[in-house]
Design an enzyme around this catalytic site. Sequence first.
Site, PDB file in Angstrom:
ATOM      1  N   SER A 143       0.806  -1.227   0.000  1.00  0.00           N
ATOM      2  CA  SER A 143       0.000   0.000   0.000  1.00  0.00           C
ATOM      3  C   SER A 143       0.836   1.273   0.000  1.00  0.00           C
ATOM      4  CB  SER A 143      -0.954  -0.032   1.190  1.00  0.00           C
ATOM      5  OG  SER A 143      -1.758  -1.168   1.064  1.00  0.00           O
ATOM      6  N   ARG A 158       7.618   6.345  -4.142  1.00  0.00           N
ATOM      7  CA  ARG A 158       8.221   6.896  -2.920  1.00  0.00           C
ATOM      8  C   ARG A 158       7.526   6.272  -1.730  1.00  0.00           C
ATOM      9  NH1 ARG A 158       4.411   9.983  -4.725  1.00  0.00           N
ATOM     10  NH2 ARG A 158       5.697  10.580  -6.483  1.00  0.00           N
ATOM     11  N   ASP A 196      -4.093  -1.235  -1.409  1.00  0.00           N
ATOM     12  CA  ASP A 196      -5.233  -1.502  -0.519  1.00  0.00           C
ATOM     13  C   ASP A 196      -6.542  -0.867  -1.020  1.00  0.00           C
ATOM     14  OD1 ASP A 196      -4.222   1.031   0.040  1.00  0.00           O
ATOM     15  OD2 ASP A 196      -4.102   0.777   2.213  1.00  0.00           O
TER      16      ASP A 196
END
Length: 476
Positions: A143, A158, A196
């Site tokens: 996620s 990132r 997610d």
Amino acid sequence: MADVPKDLLLEIKGLEELFTVDTAKLKDITEHFISELAKGLSVEGGSIPMNPTWCMSMPTGDETGTFLALDMGGTNLRVCEIILTDQKSEFDIIQSKYRMPEELKTGDADELWEYVADCLQQFIESHHGGEDLEKLCLGFTFSYPATQDYIDHGVLQRWTKGFDISGVEGENVVPMFEAAIAKRGVPIKLTALINDTTGTMIASAYTDTKMKIGCIFGTGCNAAYMEDCGSIPKLAHLNLPADMPMAINCEWGAFDNEHKILPRTKYDIVIDKDSPRPGQQAFEKMIAGLYLGEIFRLVLVDLHDNHKVHIFEGQNIDKLRKAYTLDSSFLSLVEEDPFENLSETGDLFQNKLSIVPNRPELELIRRLTELIGTRAARLSACGVAAIAKKKNYESCHVGADGSVFNKYPHFKQRGAQALREILDWAPKKSAKEEDPIEILAAEDGSGVGAALIAALTLKRVQDGNMAGILHPENFR
Ligand code: BGC
């Protein structure tokens, strides 16, 4: 408000002005959001990544099979085995949770993958020890923002949510994960890397056909929805059919990274500056659970040190000075204090921070939690309204999960109220009447959703739609 001296009332009023987002501003933010969603899909791109996920259909409810899911969110690591049964929209699940050690979040990549592989191995041994297993298909819920050229591939753009593990940004995480499990001989093949939010949308659509959007309001904050490939200019070179669906992981936490529209306060600016990734996740840093307690703490320290009325006068506030010492559950408890005299809030401050607030200070504390919680809920509604407007959804369900959505008092009602204001709905005729767009508690996206996406991917390969499939051998 009981017996609050005038000076303190003025402070409270100042905070109200700072943290209140009125209807007109919500509408402006939503309009800007819509254009930023489109920009993220363009070839030039924008702040919001709008990542194509190669999850290319909604479930029918008839998916079947046994799958593993690995959920690497912000706080825990979870391993699940999910059986999608022959009964429509039904599933069985067994799962184990492992706490993500704090030091792992800022450690190095090898330690992370070792830990992940250890947890998986433990799970397989305790549930299938000694069995001669065929390779199990795994959906890996990772996620964080990842660029996916294929469903079994993902380059970390990132880290977010306070993670700062070196050697992973800019890399494809799948081979790192596969190498760690291969070393242990764990019989698993990765079928899909998912976010997610995409999992949440798919898991919720499995049981409710009105579901169109999946959201997470937890440690981080984000949403996914189904786009048509024809509306994704950055994929035009692949010549996919214009009406082919593609789930987009918006990564909307990055909305307004250029600070054009969000009503940031000086506290939001400090949060950003002191975070491991300054300049990133501007929207998320005003909404997500990781930050709500810190915003609250920064305001209180500022009121103690710098304002005309020094709160907690003469008390030692050293504990309160420690960054990230309060999480959003602390704010939830303050908002839930049922007593007129806010005695539970007083106890909380005493136990956790060794501070004894007086009655007017308790009133200020309570109001501040309401303001921070309300701002978060209202801003998040702008994202939902923007997707709904972009897709012309006049009515639909939105599946939401995460600790803030599920546990923060009034978050749902405050979000619903903001949607009503943004979308100009007429007042309800009765309390029973549903809102046209409803944000509802979702099914387990990172577990069941990951399993479903693995199942949908296998089906897609069987049907010969190989778009976004890197390793066909993983699907046999
Ligand atoms: C991540 C998203 C994730 C969200 C909720 C954000 O920080 O970038 O990928 O969906 O948190 O977990």
